[in-house]
Design an enzyme around this catalytic site. Sequence first.
Site, PDB file in Angstrom:
ATOM      1  CG  ASN A  43     -22.958 -25.333 -19.806  1.00 30.21           C
ATOM      2  OD1 ASN A  43     -23.390 -26.312 -20.399  1.00 30.21           O
ATOM      3  ND2 ASN A  43     -23.482 -24.123 -19.947  1.00 30.21           N
ATOM      4  CG  ASP A  77     -27.155 -19.657 -19.373  1.00 28.03           C
ATOM      5  OD1 ASP A  77     -26.808 -20.553 -18.604  1.00 28.03           O
ATOM      6  OD2 ASP A  77     -27.429 -18.514 -19.000  1.00 28.03           O
ATOM      7  N   GLY A  84     -34.378 -21.754 -27.869  1.00 33.59           N
ATOM      8  CA  GLY A  84     -33.939 -20.730 -26.939  1.00 33.59           C
ATOM      9  C   GLY A  84     -32.434 -20.538 -27.032  1.00 33.59           C
ATOM     10  CB  ALA A  85     -29.993 -19.191 -24.601  1.00 33.86           C
ATOM     11  CB  ALA A  86     -29.128 -24.272 -24.867  1.00 35.11           C
ATOM     12  CG  ASN A 105     -30.296 -31.065 -15.599  1.00 37.02           C
ATOM     13  OD1 ASN A 105     -30.515 -32.266 -15.469  1.00 37.02           O
ATOM     14  ND2 ASN A 105     -29.122 -30.582 -15.923  1.00 37.02           N
ATOM     15  CE1 TYR A 150      -4.017   1.657  -0.330  1.00 34.20           C
ATOM     16  CE2 TYR A 150      -3.569   2.642   1.819  1.00 34.20           C
ATOM     17  CZ  TYR A 150      -4.323   2.574   0.653  1.00 34.20           C
ATOM     18  OH  TYR A 150      -5.377   3.423   0.480  1.00 34.20           O
ATOM     19  CD  GLU A 199     -24.094 -18.827 -16.073  1.00 35.24           C
ATOM     20  OE1 GLU A 199     -24.590 -19.965 -15.940  1.00 35.24           O
ATOM     21  OE2 GLU A 199     -23.123 -18.581 -16.815  1.00 35.24           O
ATOM     22  CG  ASP A 200     -28.457 -18.544 -14.842  1.00 37.10           C
ATOM     23  OD1 ASP A 200     -28.263 -19.347 -15.778  1.00 37.10           O
ATOM     24  OD2 ASP A 200     -28.295 -18.857 -13.654  1.00 37.10           O
ATOM     25  CE  LYS A 239     -20.954 -20.580 -15.559  1.00 33.88           C
ATOM     26  NZ  LYS A 239     -21.797 -21.594 -16.177  1.00 33.88           N
TER      27      LYS A 239
END
Length: 399
Positions: free
Chosen positions: A326, A171, A205-207, A296, A48, A145-146, A103
């Site tokens: 993933n 995703d 969708g996304a996947a 899932n 510092y 994410e999500d 994550k």
Amino acid sequence: MTTVNDSTASGVGAELTNEEIFAAHEGGKLAVGVTAPLDSARDLSIAYTPGVAQVSRAIASDPALADRYTWTQRLVAVVSDGTAVLGLGDIGPRASLPVMEGKSALFKTFAGLDSIPLVLDTTDVDEIVETLVRLRPSFGAVNLEDISAPRCFELERRVAEALDCPVMHDDQHGTAVVVLAALRNAAKVVDRELESLRVVISGAGAAGVACAKILHTAGVEDIIVLDSRGVVHSARDGLTPVKQELAEFTNPRGITGGPAEALRGADVVIGVSVGQLPEELVATMSDDAIVFALSNPDPEIHPDVARRHAKVVATGRSDFPNQINNVLAFPGIFKGALDVGAREITDGMKVAAAEAIAAVAADDLSADHIVPSPLDPRVAPEVSAAVAKAARADGVATA
């Protein structure tokens, strides 16, 4: 005592109690560690004031030195607005935070990367982009994410355009990378060439969109995508821009209708939606069919039922063979990208990651082993090395 049958636990069918789950999360799953010694007054003066001022002056003169003298080049921001969390849906940013902490813990455990969860109290794409632009000096990469579809497509594109660093919506692309890896090995098991397979993707969708794109990039020509209204094709009314783009490179045989028409004679079905795959339709697929039922916690068709008609079956669960997870992809992808100072994550880097994952499982390939275990210590190093090499080949590496 409440118990939960957790398919992702270590140990098949392990019974977890609410008490131990909440106890493990108390205080969160993350903490900041110190890498510089702080045991003496001299240590303090170096880490510092006054010593740190020398480093700050150097970075002010040459901003690129921040990569060497701070943690930014090894720091991933895990960003969510809480609108599509696991199977829970739109539960908001605060409720999504335990997932984002998890994550970050996976980044550290599997790739040695530091990570900070950032949950944003807005669903406005403009506001999210502006927030990340303002925070850019603090991190080296962004893992989205999500975030719910279809906003996730625009958000990823705009964040990637606005930032000069790796950006990936896991995703979408984490799932797609592992699906490609699994399908490469499944094709070998059934003695087929990947490019020759007739593939049906149940879910747009996304996947589902990302899976269609990466399989097309890898050379699969016959891909049909199903959404809640049936086969996505260019003559159908009311297609969103994303689905219109899908229609331009999928469905080369011009199939119309629904699941029955799509699955008849198909070699592969990839389920990435909450919809069901009826056994009578799976039975109409080709000999030695491949079924990936990835929803899932409830797969689109139970694996035991699917095996009556398919030679290779995969799910997203750890209590059945061939878990499409993933975590096989994203830690190594981000590590490889950061190792070479990549400005973005290209399609070539994603395909390279898939090939590396497939190669790890290739030595022990069978119908019940087409991908490595998520706990296999070889995976992240192999993926990161392949991604780094691809980044250099694609001209996006700076180091």
